[in-house]
Design a protein around this motif. Structure first.
Motif, PDB file in Angstrom:
ATOM      1  N   LEU A 111      32.204  46.420  41.969  1.00 45.96           N
ATOM      2  CA  LEU A 111      33.602  46.705  42.321  1.00 45.96           C
ATOM      3  C   LEU A 111      34.326  45.734  43.264  1.00 45.96           C
ATOM      4  O   LEU A 111      35.257  45.406  43.035  1.00 45.96           O
ATOM      5  CB  LEU A 111      33.591  48.157  42.586  1.00 45.96           C
ATOM      6  CG  LEU A 111      34.798  48.663  43.043  1.00 45.96           C
ATOM      7  CD1 LEU A 111      35.706  48.833  41.748  1.00 45.96           C
ATOM      8  CD2 LEU A 111      34.668  50.161  43.482  1.00 45.96           C
ATOM      9  N   SER A 112      33.457  45.555  44.280  1.00 50.68           N
ATOM     10  CA  SER A 112      34.091  44.448  45.410  1.00 50.68           C
ATOM     11  C   SER A 112      34.392  43.194  44.894  1.00 50.68           C
ATOM     12  O   SER A 112      35.464  42.678  45.144  1.00 50.68           O
ATOM     13  CB  SER A 112      32.865  44.522  46.593  1.00 50.68           C
ATOM     14  OG  SER A 112      33.319  43.705  47.627  1.00 50.68           O
ATOM     15  N   LYS A 113      33.427  42.587  43.934  1.00 52.95           N
ATOM     16  CA  LYS A 113      33.734  41.351  43.478  1.00 52.95           C
ATOM     17  C   LYS A 113      34.832  41.526  42.291  1.00 52.95           C
ATOM     18  O   LYS A 113      35.793  40.485  42.458  1.00 52.95           O
ATOM     19  CB  LYS A 113      32.518  41.021  42.580  1.00 52.95           C
ATOM     20  CG  LYS A 113      31.488  40.212  43.569  1.00 52.95           C
ATOM     21  CD  LYS A 113      30.154  40.005  42.728  1.00 52.95           C
ATOM     22  CE  LYS A 113      29.147  39.496  43.742  1.00 52.95           C
ATOM     23  NZ  LYS A 113      28.010  39.103  43.057  1.00 52.95           N
ATOM     24  N   PHE A 114      35.086  42.525  41.822  1.00 50.12           N
ATOM     25  CA  PHE A 114      35.940  42.758  40.802  1.00 50.12           C
ATOM     26  C   PHE A 114      37.447  42.648  41.795  1.00 50.12           C
ATOM     27  O   PHE A 114      38.363  42.156  41.302  1.00 50.12           O
ATOM     28  CB  PHE A 114      35.991  43.971  40.132  1.00 50.12           C
ATOM     29  CG  PHE A 114      37.069  44.030  39.097  1.00 50.12           C
ATOM     30  CD1 PHE A 114      37.103  43.462  37.979  1.00 50.12           C
ATOM     31  CD2 PHE A 114      38.102  45.084  39.323  1.00 50.12           C
ATOM     32  CE1 PHE A 114      38.374  43.680  37.057  1.00 50.12           C
ATOM     33  CE2 PHE A 114      39.000  45.555  38.555  1.00 50.12           C
ATOM     34  CZ  PHE A 114      39.154  44.689  37.367  1.00 50.12           C
ATOM     35  N   LEU A 147      38.537  39.120  42.638  1.00 43.36           N
ATOM     36  CA  LEU A 147      39.141  38.510  41.708  1.00 43.36           C
ATOM     37  C   LEU A 147      40.556  39.007  41.290  1.00 43.36           C
ATOM     38  O   LEU A 147      41.063  38.172  41.052  1.00 43.36           O
ATOM     39  CB  LEU A 147      37.886  38.546  40.591  1.00 43.36           C
ATOM     40  CG  LEU A 147      36.949  37.813  40.583  1.00 43.36           C
ATOM     41  CD1 LEU A 147      35.805  38.337  39.029  1.00 43.36           C
ATOM     42  CD2 LEU A 147      37.315  36.505  40.307  1.00 43.36           C
ATOM     43  N   LEU A 148      40.599  40.388  41.276  1.00 43.64           N
ATOM     44  CA  LEU A 148      41.861  40.929  40.964  1.00 43.64           C
ATOM     45  C   LEU A 148      42.874  40.350  41.843  1.00 43.64           C
ATOM     46  O   LEU A 148      44.022  39.777  41.614  1.00 43.64           O
ATOM     47  CB  LEU A 148      41.940  42.346  40.874  1.00 43.64           C
ATOM     48  CG  LEU A 148      43.031  43.100  40.455  1.00 43.64           C
ATOM     49  CD1 LEU A 148      43.441  42.661  39.112  1.00 43.64           C
ATOM     50  CD2 LEU A 148      42.709  44.784  40.700  1.00 43.64           C
ATOM     51  N   ASN A 149      42.764  40.256  43.291  1.00 45.02           N
ATOM     52  CA  ASN A 149      43.659  40.052  44.393  1.00 45.02           C
ATOM     53  C   ASN A 149      43.863  38.395  44.173  1.00 45.02           C
ATOM     54  O   ASN A 149      44.891  37.986  44.127  1.00 45.02           O
ATOM     55  CB  ASN A 149      42.892  40.053  45.563  1.00 45.02           C
ATOM     56  CG  ASN A 149      42.979  41.704  45.935  1.00 45.02           C
ATOM     57  OD1 ASN A 149      43.735  42.588  45.538  1.00 45.02           O
ATOM     58  ND2 ASN A 149      41.981  41.993  47.096  1.00 45.02           N
ATOM     59  N   GLU A 163      46.275  37.907  41.353  1.00 48.42           N
ATOM     60  CA  GLU A 163      47.689  38.467  41.460  1.00 48.42           C
ATOM     61  C   GLU A 163      48.004  37.257  42.649  1.00 48.42           C
ATOM     62  O   GLU A 163      49.505  36.986  42.310  1.00 48.42           O
ATOM     63  CB  GLU A 163      47.653  39.493  42.520  1.00 48.42           C
ATOM     64  CG  GLU A 163      47.295  40.929  41.730  1.00 48.42           C
ATOM     65  CD  GLU A 163      48.412  41.098  40.689  1.00 48.42           C
ATOM     66  OE1 GLU A 163      49.516  40.784  40.723  1.00 48.42           O
ATOM     67  OE2 GLU A 163      48.009  41.613  39.490  1.00 48.42           O
ATOM     68  N   GLU A 164      47.546  36.705  43.377  1.00 48.77           N
ATOM     69  CA  GLU A 164      47.902  35.487  44.388  1.00 48.77           C
ATOM     70  C   GLU A 164      48.217  34.453  43.171  1.00 48.77           C
ATOM     71  O   GLU A 164      49.194  33.732  43.516  1.00 48.77           O
ATOM     72  CB  GLU A 164      46.776  34.949  45.144  1.00 48.77           C
ATOM     73  CG  GLU A 164      46.709  36.019  46.524  1.00 48.77           C
ATOM     74  CD  GLU A 164      45.479  35.562  47.081  1.00 48.77           C
ATOM     75  OE1 GLU A 164      44.851  34.700  46.873  1.00 48.77           O
ATOM     76  OE2 GLU A 164      45.346  36.513  48.249  1.00 48.77           O
ATOM     77  N   ASP A 165      47.340  34.277  42.490  1.00 46.76           N
ATOM     78  CA  ASP A 165      47.733  33.026  41.233  1.00 46.76           C
ATOM     79  C   ASP A 165      48.932  33.230  40.498  1.00 46.76           C
ATOM     80  O   ASP A 165      49.629  32.224  40.293  1.00 46.76           O
ATOM     81  CB  ASP A 165      46.388  32.778  40.406  1.00 46.76           C
ATOM     82  CG  ASP A 165      45.109  32.285  40.929  1.00 46.76           C
ATOM     83  OD1 ASP A 165      45.438  31.636  42.228  1.00 46.76           O
ATOM     84  OD2 ASP A 165      44.102  32.205  40.363  1.00 46.76           O
TER      85      ASP A 165
END
Length: 69
Positions: A13-16, A19-21, A24-26
């Motif tokens: 969950l932490s890695k996900f 990656l999600l953050n 969003e930045e990308d």
């Protein structure tokens, strides 16, 4: 007592979330890049129209006639 499965799920969950953050930045960077390129494209189109008018406009025809005489 926390089981190994719980720890693994928390890590996943932490890695996900990271990656999600990053995703969003990308997306934000991509949107800004697209916006800048669209603006640059608009400016280039304006310049092209300006130079077309300069090259093929009525005043250029008058200059050509003067040069031919």
């Amino acid at each position: 007592m926390i089981s190994n499965k719980t720890v693994i799920l928390e890590e996943v969950l932490s890695k996900f979330e990271k990656l999600l953050n990053r995703h969003e930045e990308d997306k934000i960077k991509f949107s800004k890049t697209v916006e800048l390129l669209e603006h640059e494209n608009c400016l280039l189109k304006e310049q092209l129209e300006f130079f077309k008018r300069k090259l093929f406009g009525k005043s250029s025809e008058k200059q050509k006639r003067i040069l031919i005489k």
